[in-house]
Scaffold this active site. Structure first.
Site, PDB file in Angstrom:
ATOM      1  N   GLU A 100     -51.323  41.146  -8.377  1.00 56.29           N
ATOM      2  CA  GLU A 100     -50.876  39.908  -9.034  1.00 56.29           C
ATOM      3  C   GLU A 100     -49.552  40.159  -9.785  1.00 56.29           C
ATOM      4  O   GLU A 100     -49.439  41.165 -10.502  1.00 56.29           O
ATOM      5  CB  GLU A 100     -51.946  39.484 -10.060  1.00 56.29           C
ATOM      6  CG  GLU A 100     -51.604  38.249 -10.876  1.00 56.29           C
ATOM      7  CD  GLU A 100     -52.621  37.976 -11.999  1.00 56.29           C
ATOM      8  OE1 GLU A 100     -53.220  38.938 -12.519  1.00 56.29           O
ATOM      9  OE2 GLU A 100     -52.792  36.805 -12.356  1.00 56.29           O
ATOM     10  N   LYS A 118     -53.514  30.019  -8.683  1.00 56.95           N
ATOM     11  CA  LYS A 118     -54.616  30.550  -9.511  1.00 56.95           C
ATOM     12  C   LYS A 118     -55.287  29.419 -10.299  1.00 56.95           C
ATOM     13  O   LYS A 118     -54.614  28.672 -11.020  1.00 56.95           O
ATOM     14  CB  LYS A 118     -54.049  31.611 -10.452  1.00 56.95           C
ATOM     15  CG  LYS A 118     -55.088  32.364 -11.263  1.00 56.95           C
ATOM     16  CD  LYS A 118     -54.381  33.423 -12.128  1.00 56.95           C
ATOM     17  CE  LYS A 118     -55.333  34.280 -12.915  1.00 56.95           C
ATOM     18  NZ  LYS A 118     -54.618  35.251 -13.780  1.00 56.95           N
ATOM     19  N   CYS A 158     -57.260  37.726  -9.965  1.00 57.29           N
ATOM     20  CA  CYS A 158     -57.559  38.383 -11.236  1.00 57.29           C
ATOM     21  C   CYS A 158     -58.699  37.723 -12.017  1.00 57.29           C
ATOM     22  O   CYS A 158     -59.863  37.840 -11.636  1.00 57.29           O
ATOM     23  CB  CYS A 158     -56.274  38.477 -12.059  1.00 57.29           C
ATOM     24  SG  CYS A 158     -56.327  39.767 -13.332  1.00 57.29           S
TER      25      CYS A 158
HETATM   26  O1  LIG Z   1     -60.337  38.951 -17.231  1.00 59.82           O
HETATM   27  C1  LIG Z   1     -59.726  39.932 -17.646  1.00 59.82           C
HETATM   28  O2  LIG Z   1     -60.249  40.774 -18.379  1.00 59.82           O
HETATM   29  C2  LIG Z   1     -58.302  40.151 -17.251  1.00 59.82           C
HETATM   30  C3  LIG Z   1     -57.686  38.970 -16.583  1.00 59.82           C
HETATM   31  C4  LIG Z   1     -56.214  39.080 -16.430  1.00 59.82           C
HETATM   32  O3  LIG Z   1     -55.592  39.992 -16.908  1.00 59.82           O
HETATM   33  C5  LIG Z   1     -55.490  38.074 -15.642  1.00 59.82           C
HETATM   34  O4  LIG Z   1     -56.098  37.158 -15.070  1.00 59.82           O
HETATM   35  O5  LIG Z   1     -54.245  38.184 -15.552  1.00 59.82           O
END
Ligand SMILES: O=C(O)CCC(=O)C(=O)O
Length: 294
Positions: free
Chosen positions: A55, A129, A168
């Site tokens: 990402e 996203k 993510c």
């Molecule tokens: O859920 C998490 O602990 C990290 C999520 C994250 O860093 C993101 O989605 O960019």
């Protein structure tokens, strides 16, 4: 009772060799320098059918101050360069995600958008996203949320996989994965920029999404430091029983594994847990999903 049985008749079959390229972030490196380095990393991947990048590797997932300046349109030069990699290496390329805008140098909306190229270099699918991470800062304040689950059929001479695209933080929302199962997903690709401090969650949640959906999960994370945040690495490729087929450490790395969708069908047949879902109670919406290009 009308139980859907898409997972029984999923067109996924054969085998795909998948590589995840865990990219190290260094804020002293320019985005242009980074893309040249990532091109080099990908050129070392041999015999893959699908390469996955993390990402926001081009921008830095915690480099909020430069997102606007470095936001890209879907016809930007960075995406053309990645299209060329897919075409030259004849490989499907999930190029990770980008801060996407419609017009550069403006105050137009931005999204965190993943881009999938097919092996001819054509932009096959994009995914915005859905779950924005950061609570009171970062994504919820800077980018728009997507509202459309997206699947794509990755197809080569050796295999076919109905593939769910997530990014993510989405990994924490099992209903998204269960929803995509209705489109027959057998593989979930998760580019990420997940911090080191929560790597135990990352490992377990990836395995959980694999086990509960009896699907392969390919998680591709960042490494290195971005502002005050240390990325966690530990990219992993997980099989439908939750076994880790390949896993990286905290450094830049390429991991690779062969996914066998005939074996996945056998796992679903021999332990048919998915047929016992009570969608009639939960009112999971029944909706066919196609390949969406935005
Ligand atoms: O859920 C998490 O602990 C990290 C999520 C994250 O860093 C993101 O989605 O960019």
């Amino acid at each position: 009772m009308n139980r859907m049985k898409v997972w029984d008749s999923s067109p996924s079959s054969g085998q795909l060799e998948v590589a995840a390229v865990q990219v190290k972030f260094d804020s002293a490196e320019s985005p242009e320098g980074r893309i040249s380095r990532v091109e080099d990393l990908m050129s070392d991947v041999v015999d893959a059918d699908l390469i996955v990048l993390p990402e926001l590797w081009f921008h830095g997932a915690f480099s909020f101050d430069s997102w606007r300046q470095n936001a890209v349109t879907l016809d930007s030069s960075v995406l053309s360069r990645l299209s060329k990699v897919a075409r030259d290496q004849e490989v499907w390329l999930h190029a990770g995600s980008f801060v996407q805008t419609v017009h550069t140098n403006s105050d137009s909306d931005m999204w965190n958008t993943s881009v999938l190229f097919d092996a001819s270099g054509t932009q096959h699918t994009t995914y915005k996203k859905i779950h924005r991470f950061g609570f009171t800062e970062g994504e919820p304040t800077l980018v728009e949320a997507g509202d459309e689950p997206v699947t794509a059929v990755v197809q080569t001479d050796t295999g076919t996989a109905v593939t769910g695209l997530t990014t993510c933080y989405d990994l924490r929302f099992p209903e998204l994965y269960r929803y995509m199962l209705k489109a027959g997903t057998a593989l979930h690709v998760v580019p990420a920029a997940w911090p080191l401090s929560r790597v135990p969650h990352w490992e377990v949640l990836g395995r959980a999404r694999a086990i509960e959906n009896q699907a392969y999960v390919v998680q591709c994370n960042m490494a290195g430091m971005d502002h005050q945040t240390e990325y966690g690495g530990h990219s992993q490729i997980v099989d439908p029983n939750g076994e880790i087929l390949a896993q990286a450490g905290v450094e830049e790395a390429v991991i690779q594994a062969r996914l066998d969708f005939d074996r996945l069908a056998e796992v679903r047949r021999s332990f048919p847990v998915l047929q016992d879902q009570r969608a009639d109670i939960w009112s999971i919406r029944d909706q066919s999903m196609g390949n969406v290009i935005k």
